[in-house]
Write an enzyme that holds these catalytic residues in place. Structure first.
Site, PDB file in Angstrom:
ATOM      1  N   ASN A  33      11.929   6.343   7.711  1.00  0.00           N
ATOM      2  CA  ASN A  33      12.581   5.305   8.499  1.00  0.00           C
ATOM      3  C   ASN A  33      11.668   4.083   8.605  1.00  0.00           C
ATOM      4  OD1 ASN A  33      14.999   6.720   9.319  1.00  0.00           O
ATOM      5  ND2 ASN A  33      13.724   7.926  10.716  1.00  0.00           N
ATOM      6  N   HIS A  85      13.567   5.589  -0.328  1.00  0.00           N
ATOM      7  CA  HIS A  85      12.700   6.756  -0.540  1.00  0.00           C
ATOM      8  C   HIS A  85      12.256   6.802  -1.993  1.00  0.00           C
ATOM      9  CE1 HIS A  85      13.380   8.609   3.385  1.00  0.00           C
ATOM     10  NE2 HIS A  85      14.649   8.283   3.258  1.00  0.00           N
ATOM     11  N   LYS A 118       0.853  -1.188   0.000  1.00  0.00           N
ATOM     12  CA  LYS A 118       0.000   0.000   0.000  1.00  0.00           C
ATOM     13  C   LYS A 118       0.889   1.238   0.000  1.00  0.00           C
ATOM     14  CE  LYS A 118      -3.884   0.688   0.879  1.00  0.00           C
ATOM     15  NZ  LYS A 118      -4.647   0.434   2.114  1.00  0.00           N
ATOM     16  N   HIS A 119       0.714   2.098  -0.978  1.00  0.00           N
ATOM     17  CA  HIS A 119       1.428   3.370  -1.046  1.00  0.00           C
ATOM     18  C   HIS A 119       2.931   3.191  -0.895  1.00  0.00           C
ATOM     19  CE1 HIS A 119      -2.174   5.765  -1.429  1.00  0.00           C
ATOM     20  NE2 HIS A 119      -2.721   5.044  -0.459  1.00  0.00           N
TER      21      HIS A 119
END
Length: 607
Positions: free
Chosen positions: A445, A607, A283-284
């Protein structure tokens, strides 16, 4: 090496280079053109210029040769062909060797020392509303790009200038003697970047015109929209190789692809590391769950809501990945390391999900999945032999960044540096690898708890390490509470699996205790027999039974609070990078709890 001194033909005397130094100028942006031309003339350079550049220099009273004067060929096709000639490109590409200079002399050409060139404003023109393809085509610079690439290629001798802001530097260095090697190298890079960005802008514009809305090719796939519906058009493509993804059903979106590609990388690495089928629930751009195909116990089938279903190794992996955190997995993207079989497809078909990526589907499994969402459920086929480029490029706020892909493979070699008194890492190896690989593909994180071949708590995207550990720990605690006999024996009314998951979550987290009367009434309606809430003692006693869990962190634990919190959720095995000032006291704390810490030198920010 002397220049060609052959006498000029009649009428040519004023159209030959006056000096041994030559600068070629062909610019669309004529900012400071006259100024730099004047300085170059004073420094003894013969100016050679094309079209409008030559006209502007001459209007300013500067002596200037036209490109046609050195090529002996006039411009043609309305100026579309001016500089594409051996007299120009031979002069630019010739090295400073005797042989190259002799060849130029033989042909009657002169070396070109400086190239000032910038390109037609394709990007600026195509940003305007209503621009036609015909108009855009005329802004595709051919000769200019060739000049820049040639000059940048031969930067050991030739200075290539594509930006008027560099004119002052060039003139200052010429006044001091010559353009420095460092400047030539810097400007060569700038020219290569300039042409690369120019070509990228052209390909992107034409891709949008010709391909993005309707056309799918082996190299390109249109998407419904970007992150949000108003971000159109959207597309995905591969440069220089076919897309490794094909559509078996449905119509993927931009976020679907972000989830699909990240989750595929995760399950592929899990399969490689552990030799078991793997699945992930994404998810996302972070996993809500990930697992390998370890058989489920009777209690686990209840908790994962797969009682009575066939559970192949792949189906078991997805049942675990989806069941670990059903609240977060609602509306997930599924990734499977192996060909999707019927058993796995049947589990997916029961859940609210956006789509799935797998190396293939059996015909029966695909037929099952195609029935979801009235035939709109997305099924992607990933080529398992695809190897991504080692370099990654991304654009953020118009700025491009590049880095090597994080291709470090996580294996048991990562667990060799055991720094605690307890050295017995072998019982926790599988779960440590599951946790570490999941952390590698989780937004930083991140901290991941794992047990029995699956992630049981994932703390993603928190700015504070301890908040990651707490969030993941709370999820791991919720997973444990779902095995309490009171939960396993819940008597539900006829409600959906999603509503059951909500009702269980409110119970095991204790949130229902502080609910409004309206929420409490709605919750109680989920059951035919309303369960008693957990007391603090019941919760504490049951959670104390959680043992031998593993935890992975994408960066070092900075303080002992993380160790205390991990211990509270039954963690025994830890893998994390070293490097914290508090490492000695962290190890000492872990020793008091009988934990095993494997310190690595591998940070896993994502990221």
């Amino acid at each position: 090496m002397t220049r060609d001194k052959r006498p000029a033909a009649s009428g040519e005397a004023d159209k030959r280079p006056k000096t041994d130094k030559m600068a070629l100028l062909s610019v669309f942006d004529k900012t400071r053109l006259v100024e730099v031309g004047t300085d170059l003339s004073k420094l003894g350079f013969t100016l050679v210029a094309s079209g409008g550049t030559s006209k502007k220099l001459k209007e300013a009273g500067l002596e200037c040769l036209d490109v046609a004067d050195i090529t002996k060929a006039p411009e043609m096709l309305g100026g579309r062909v001016k500089t594409l000639h051996p007299a120009v490109h031979g002069g630019i590409l010739a090295k400073g060797t005797d042989s190259d200079m002799a060849e130029l002399t033989t042909r009657g050409y002169n070396p070109i020392d400086l190239v000032f060139c910038n390109l037609y404003p394709f990007l600026e023109v195509t940003k305007k509303e209503g621009v036609t393809v015909a108009q855009a085509v005329e802004e595709v610079d051919i000769g200019g790009v060739t000049l820049l690439r040639a000059a940048a290629k031969n930067h050991s001798r030739v200075t290539c200038v594509c930006d008027p802001s560099d004119y002052t530097t060039i003139i200052d260095e010429l006044k001091a003697g010559s353009v420095t090697e460092a400047t030539r190298k810097r400007l060569a890079v700038k020219a290569f970047e300039h042409t690369a960005q120019y070509d990228a802008a052209i390909s992107q514009w034409f891709r949008a015109q010709y391909l993005s809305t309707t056309t799918e090719t082996p190299y390109h796939m249109p998407l419904r929209y970007g992150c949000n519906p108003h971000q159109k058009p959207s597309q995905v493509w591969c440069e220089n190789q076919p897309l490794p993804v094909t559509i078996a059903a449905g119509s993927p979106g931009y976020i679907n692809f972000l989830d699909a590609l990240n989750s595929w990388a995760l399950v592929s690495e899990l399969k490689t590391a552990l030799g078991l089928p793997a699945a992930a629930s994404f998810k996302h751009v972070s996993p809500a769950g990930a697992a390998v195909g370890v058989p489920l116990t009777k209690e686990e089938t209840i908790v994962c809501q797969v009682v009575g279903m066939e559970l192949t190794p792949l189906a078991s992996a997805y049942a675990r990945a989806r069941g670990a955190d059903r609240m977060s997995s609602f509306g997930d993207w599924v990734a499977l390391s192996d060909v999707c079989d019927v058993a796995t497809a049947k589990i997916i078909s029961r859940e609210v999900s956006d789509g799935v990526i797998a190396p293939g589907y059996t015909p029966e499994a695909l037929a099952i999945l195609k029935k979801k969402k009235e035939g709109k459920y997305t099924c992607l086929i990933m080529d398992p032999s695809f190897k991504p480029n080692e370099m990654e490029l991304r654009t953020v706020y118009g700025i491009q960044m590049q880095q090597p892909r994080n291709s470090m493979q996580i294996t048991t070699d990562l667990l060799k540096n055991v720094v605690t008194s307890n050295k017995d890492v072998s019982p926790g190896e599988r779960d440590l690898l599951v946790a570490a690989i999941a952390a590698k593909y989780t937004q930083s994180n991140s901290v991941v708890y794992a047990h029995n071949g699956m992630c049981v708590g994932i703390g993603a995207g928190q700015q504070s390490r301890i908040h990651c550990t707490r969030l993941a720990g709370e999820k791991a605690d919720n997973w444990r509470m779902r095995f309490h006999p009171k939960v396993l024996d819940l008597k539900f009314a006829k409600i959906s699996r999603a509503d059951k998951s909500n009702a269980i979550d409110l119970l095991v987290t204790g949130e229902i205790a502080g609910a409004t009367p309206e929420e409490r009434s709605s919750w109680e309606a989920s059951f035919t027999e309303v369960p008693a809430l957990f007391t603090d003692d019941e919760r504490k006693q049951w959670l104390a039974g959680a043992t031998d869990r593993a935890i992975a962190s994408d960066a070092f634990f900075p303080f002992t609070d993380n160790i205390h919190r991990a211990n509270a959720s039954g963690v025994k095995y830890i893998v994390a990078p070293s490097g914290a000032k508090a490492d000695p006291v962290i190890i000492e704390t872990a020793n008091k709890y009988g934990m095993v810490i494997c310190h690595t030198n591998l940070r896993l920010f994502h990221h």
